[in-house]
Design a protein around this motif. Structure first.
Motif, PDB file in Angstrom:
ATOM      1  N   PHE A  77       2.963  15.498   0.615  1.00 15.90           N
ATOM      2  CA  PHE A  77       2.411  15.718   1.945  1.00 15.90           C
ATOM      3  C   PHE A  77       0.901  15.882   1.845  1.00 15.90           C
ATOM      4  O   PHE A  77       0.399  16.635   1.012  1.00 15.90           O
ATOM      5  CB  PHE A  77       3.026  16.960   2.584  1.00 15.90           C
ATOM      6  CG  PHE A  77       2.362  17.362   3.876  1.00 15.90           C
ATOM      7  CD1 PHE A  77       2.370  16.506   4.969  1.00 15.90           C
ATOM      8  CD2 PHE A  77       1.708  18.586   3.987  1.00 15.90           C
ATOM      9  CE1 PHE A  77       1.751  16.863   6.153  1.00 15.90           C
ATOM     10  CE2 PHE A  77       1.093  18.949   5.171  1.00 15.90           C
ATOM     11  CZ  PHE A  77       1.112  18.086   6.261  1.00 15.90           C
ATOM     12  N   ILE A  78       0.185  15.164   2.697  1.00 22.83           N
ATOM     13  CA  ILE A  78      -1.269  15.283   2.771  1.00 22.83           C
ATOM     14  C   ILE A  78      -1.623  15.751   4.175  1.00 22.83           C
ATOM     15  O   ILE A  78      -1.328  15.064   5.162  1.00 22.83           O
ATOM     16  CB  ILE A  78      -1.973  13.950   2.469  1.00 22.83           C
ATOM     17  CG1 ILE A  78      -1.567  13.431   1.086  1.00 22.83           C
ATOM     18  CG2 ILE A  78      -3.490  14.116   2.558  1.00 22.83           C
ATOM     19  CD1 ILE A  78      -2.141  12.064   0.745  1.00 22.83           C
ATOM     20  N   SER A  79      -2.221  16.917   4.268  1.00 17.35           N
ATOM     21  CA  SER A  79      -2.627  17.452   5.566  1.00 17.35           C
ATOM     22  C   SER A  79      -4.001  16.901   5.940  1.00 17.35           C
ATOM     23  O   SER A  79      -4.960  17.031   5.163  1.00 17.35           O
ATOM     24  CB  SER A  79      -2.683  18.984   5.514  1.00 17.35           C
ATOM     25  OG  SER A  79      -3.141  19.507   6.741  1.00 17.35           O
ATOM     26  N   ALA A  80      -4.082  16.270   7.107  1.00 16.16           N
ATOM     27  CA  ALA A  80      -5.357  15.678   7.527  1.00 16.16           C
ATOM     28  C   ALA A  80      -5.350  15.427   9.025  1.00 16.16           C
ATOM     29  O   ALA A  80      -4.303  15.135   9.612  1.00 16.16           O
ATOM     30  CB  ALA A  80      -5.615  14.362   6.795  1.00 16.16           C
ATOM     31  N   ASP A  81      -6.520  15.542   9.629  1.00 17.77           N
ATOM     32  CA  ASP A  81      -6.714  15.152  11.025  1.00 17.77           C
ATOM     33  C   ASP A  81      -7.239  13.728  11.018  1.00 17.77           C
ATOM     34  O   ASP A  81      -8.434  13.489  10.863  1.00 17.77           O
ATOM     35  CB  ASP A  81      -7.707  16.095  11.701  1.00 17.77           C
ATOM     36  CG  ASP A  81      -7.977  15.721  13.158  1.00 17.77           C
ATOM     37  OD1 ASP A  81      -7.386  14.727  13.639  1.00 17.77           O
ATOM     38  OD2 ASP A  81      -8.784  16.417  13.808  1.00 17.77           O
ATOM     39  N   VAL A  82      -6.348  12.765  11.181  1.00 18.68           N
ATOM     40  CA  VAL A  82      -6.731  11.368  11.013  1.00 18.68           C
ATOM     41  C   VAL A  82      -7.445  10.796  12.232  1.00 18.68           C
ATOM     42  O   VAL A  82      -7.715   9.596  12.287  1.00 18.68           O
ATOM     43  CB  VAL A  82      -5.524  10.493  10.633  1.00 18.68           C
ATOM     44  CG1 VAL A  82      -4.958  10.919   9.291  1.00 18.68           C
ATOM     45  CG2 VAL A  82      -4.444  10.541  11.707  1.00 18.68           C
ATOM     46  N   GLY A  83      -7.763  11.655  13.209  1.00 18.21           N
ATOM     47  CA  GLY A  83      -8.654  11.235  14.276  1.00 18.21           C
ATOM     48  C   GLY A  83     -10.098  11.137  13.796  1.00 18.21           C
ATOM     49  O   GLY A  83     -10.960  10.615  14.505  1.00 18.21           O
ATOM     50  N   GLU A  84     -10.369  11.635  12.589  1.00 24.53           N
ATOM     51  CA  GLU A  84     -11.694  11.575  11.968  1.00 24.53           C
ATOM     52  C   GLU A  84     -11.664  10.536  10.847  1.00 24.53           C
ATOM     53  O   GLU A  84     -10.826  10.608   9.947  1.00 24.53           O
ATOM     54  CB  GLU A  84     -12.079  12.941  11.401  1.00 24.53           C
ATOM     55  CG  GLU A  84     -12.097  14.073  12.422  1.00 24.53           C
ATOM     56  CD  GLU A  84     -13.344  14.062  13.277  1.00 24.53           C
ATOM     57  OE1 GLU A  84     -14.329  13.375  12.891  1.00 24.53           O
ATOM     58  OE2 GLU A  84     -13.353  14.740  14.325  1.00 24.53           O
ATOM     59  N   MET A  85     -12.590   9.582  10.897  1.00 16.53           N
ATOM     60  CA  MET A  85     -12.595   8.521   9.880  1.00 16.53           C
ATOM     61  C   MET A  85     -12.909   9.075   8.496  1.00 16.53           C
ATOM     62  O   MET A  85     -12.408   8.552   7.483  1.00 16.53           O
ATOM     63  CB  MET A  85     -13.604   7.431  10.248  1.00 16.53           C
ATOM     64  CG  MET A  85     -13.328   6.726  11.578  1.00 16.53           C
ATOM     65  SD  MET A  85     -11.672   6.046  11.748  1.00 16.53           S
ATOM     66  CE  MET A  85     -10.958   7.236  12.913  1.00 16.53           C
ATOM     67  N   ALA A  86     -13.686  10.143   8.435  1.00 18.68           N
ATOM     68  CA  ALA A  86     -13.969  10.763   7.139  1.00 18.68           C
ATOM     69  C   ALA A  86     -12.686  11.300   6.516  1.00 18.68           C
ATOM     70  O   ALA A  86     -12.482  11.203   5.299  1.00 18.68           O
ATOM     71  CB  ALA A  86     -14.991  11.892   7.308  1.00 18.68           C
ATOM     72  N   ALA A  87     -11.806  11.845   7.347  1.00 12.56           N
ATOM     73  CA  ALA A  87     -10.525  12.353   6.852  1.00 12.56           C
ATOM     74  C   ALA A  87      -9.633  11.207   6.414  1.00 12.56           C
ATOM     75  O   ALA A  87      -8.916  11.310   5.405  1.00 12.56           O
ATOM     76  CB  ALA A  87      -9.835  13.186   7.933  1.00 12.56           C
ATOM     77  N   VAL A  88      -9.656  10.094   7.151  1.00 13.24           N
ATOM     78  CA  VAL A  88      -8.887   8.907   6.756  1.00 13.24           C
ATOM     79  C   VAL A  88      -9.334   8.446   5.377  1.00 13.24           C
ATOM     80  O   VAL A  88      -8.507   8.161   4.493  1.00 13.24           O
ATOM     81  CB  VAL A  88      -9.057   7.775   7.784  1.00 13.24           C
ATOM     82  CG1 VAL A  88      -8.413   6.489   7.277  1.00 13.24           C
ATOM     83  CG2 VAL A  88      -8.458   8.172   9.133  1.00 13.24           C
ATOM     84  N   ASP A  89     -10.641   8.370   5.170  1.00 11.77           N
ATOM     85  CA  ASP A  89     -11.163   7.930   3.878  1.00 11.77           C
ATOM     86  C   ASP A  89     -10.730   8.864   2.762  1.00 11.77           C
ATOM     87  O   ASP A  89     -10.393   8.421   1.647  1.00 11.77           O
ATOM     88  CB  ASP A  89     -12.689   7.849   3.920  1.00 11.77           C
ATOM     89  CG  ASP A  89     -13.193   6.627   4.658  1.00 11.77           C
ATOM     90  OD1 ASP A  89     -12.359   5.802   5.088  1.00 11.77           O
ATOM     91  OD2 ASP A  89     -14.421   6.493   4.815  1.00 11.77           O
ATOM     92  N   ASP A  90     -10.721  10.160   3.022  1.00 11.58           N
ATOM     93  CA  ASP A  90     -10.316  11.135   2.007  1.00 11.58           C
ATOM     94  C   ASP A  90      -8.849  10.936   1.624  1.00 11.58           C
ATOM     95  O   ASP A  90      -8.499  10.959   0.444  1.00 11.58           O
ATOM     96  CB  ASP A  90     -10.539  12.554   2.519  1.00 11.58           C
ATOM     97  CG  ASP A  90     -10.165  13.599   1.493  1.00 11.58           C
ATOM     98  OD1 ASP A  90     -10.789  13.613   0.412  1.00 11.58           O
ATOM     99  OD2 ASP A  90      -9.234  14.394   1.759  1.00 11.58           O
ATOM    100  N   VAL A  91      -7.988  10.720   2.609  1.00  9.47           N
ATOM    101  CA  VAL A  91      -6.568  10.469   2.332  1.00  9.47           C
ATOM    102  C   VAL A  91      -6.417   9.202   1.495  1.00  9.47           C
ATOM    103  O   VAL A  91      -5.669   9.171   0.512  1.00  9.47           O
ATOM    104  CB  VAL A  91      -5.765  10.353   3.640  1.00  9.47           C
ATOM    105  CG1 VAL A  91      -4.339   9.896   3.348  1.00  9.47           C
ATOM    106  CG2 VAL A  91      -5.758  11.675   4.398  1.00  9.47           C
TER     107      VAL A  91
END
Length: 344
Positions: A81-95
């Motif tokens: 499980f990866i917790s992330a707010d994928v409404g942010e592109m920076a978070a998408v990149d981190d995932v």
């Protein structure tokens, strides 16, 4: 139309399909609704072949609960499980970085993230609705394409939203700040379908499916603000018991679209078995949006049928008149503005 029982039979063959490699899949928006139904069905259908599944969501509690469910469904699998707010592109990149650091290939990218919040703006100056429904899906796809291309079998990207509801693309308001809410939805649906066509032509060995899930209880309306949100949630609570699809059925339908050879890529590769589970007798490939061009992108309903010819013609005109190029250029420029580059 593909009937539900045929979908179940196809999904039941997944364990036999993954003989040359361990299935690796990413589910985004997986801790609620459609994504949760889908990842549970995938885990169940891949018993015996030790799947590795990454699932992404915001809630740590829901993520922990879902992981326990998946372990109970298929104890041989590995679940991260990866917790992330994928409404942010920076978070998408981190995932994406986390996955790319660990994996050599990816068989399936399944994305059902979304919101009904048409008012909030993200820290990256995007409308949250656009960020969740469109930009994050395309960002995940472009970042993870190298892993998808490397998969020995099954190379598939599934985006759940509003296939079949495509409408006129408002090229001077692609961020949807001026158009009506209904037009905004149709605009986003067209943008997502056009982006899948663009991606399928760039990477013809991967197939891309944009689908409409049908009436599914997903918690989506909880995010709609204001008095309208109250009305919609009340109607959903009253009428949902008659309209909503059974969660198990929802999962079966989504995994069929994620794994069946009904949605082949344009290029199968050396293996010749990369398009998914072989079609059952009498089943034929779906009609692609690409026409005679390379690549294979699909816009389909919950029955795995292609959208109407009228909608398909609209999207083909968007390609021929340059609208698709405008949408793609806008998308890449948006990514570059936010992250400094078009993709990782």
């Amino acid at each position: 139309m593909v009937d539900l029982e045929s979908m179940r039979k196809s999904n039941a063959k997944l364990g036999q399909y993954f003989t040359s490699c361990r299935p690796v899949a990413v589910f985004v928006g997986a801790t609620n609704g459609i994504g949760r139904n889908a990842v549970r069905s995938f885990a169940r259908s891949t018993r015996g072949c030790k799947p590795r599944i990454y699932f992404v969501g915001r809630s740590h509690q829901r993520g922990h609960e879902l992981k326990e469910e998946l372990v109970a469904i298929n104890p041989d699998g590995e679940y991260d499980f990866i917790s992330a707010d994928v409404g942010e592109m920076a978070a998408v990149d981190d995932v994406c970085r986390q996955i790319m650091d660990r994996e050599e290939y990816l068989n399936l990218l399944f994305m059902s993230q979304g919101t009904a919040d048409h008012e909030t703006e993200t820290s990256e100056k995007l409308r949250l609705l656009n960020a969740a429904v469109y930009y994050s899906k395309i960002r995940f796809a472009v970042n993870l394409l190298p892993l998808l291309k490397n998969a020995p079998v099954l190379r598939r990207v599934v985006s759940v939203f509003a296939a079949g509801l495509e409408g006129k693309v408002v090229v001077d308001d692609l961020d949807g700040r001026k158009i009506s809410r209904l037009s905004h939805r149709d605009n986003l649906a067209s943008m997502l379908s056009l982006a899948t066509v663009q991606l399928s032509e760039e990477v013809p060995e991967v197939s891309f499916v944009h689908n409409f899930p049908g009436a599914v209880e997903s918690g989506l309306w909880e995010s709609m603000p204001g008095f309208l949100g109250v009305i919609i949630r009340t109607l959903a609570w009253v009428l949902g018991r008659f309209w909503y699809m059974d969660p198990e059925e929802c999962g079966q339908r989504q995994i069929f679209m994620a794994t069946s050879a009904r949605f082949p890529a344009a290029t199968m590769g050396d293996d010749g078995n990369a398009n998914g589970v072989d079609l059952l007798d009498g089943m034929i490939p779906a009609v692609s949006l690409n026409g005679n061009s390379s690549g294979a992108a699909y816009s389909v309903n919950e029955h795995a049928d292609a959208i109407s010819e009228k909608k398909a013609d609209l999207l083909r005109r968007c390609k021929s008149d340059g609208t698709q190029d405008v949408v793609w250029r806008h998308t890449m420029e948006t990514f570059k503005r936010i992250t400094g580059k078009e993709r990782l």
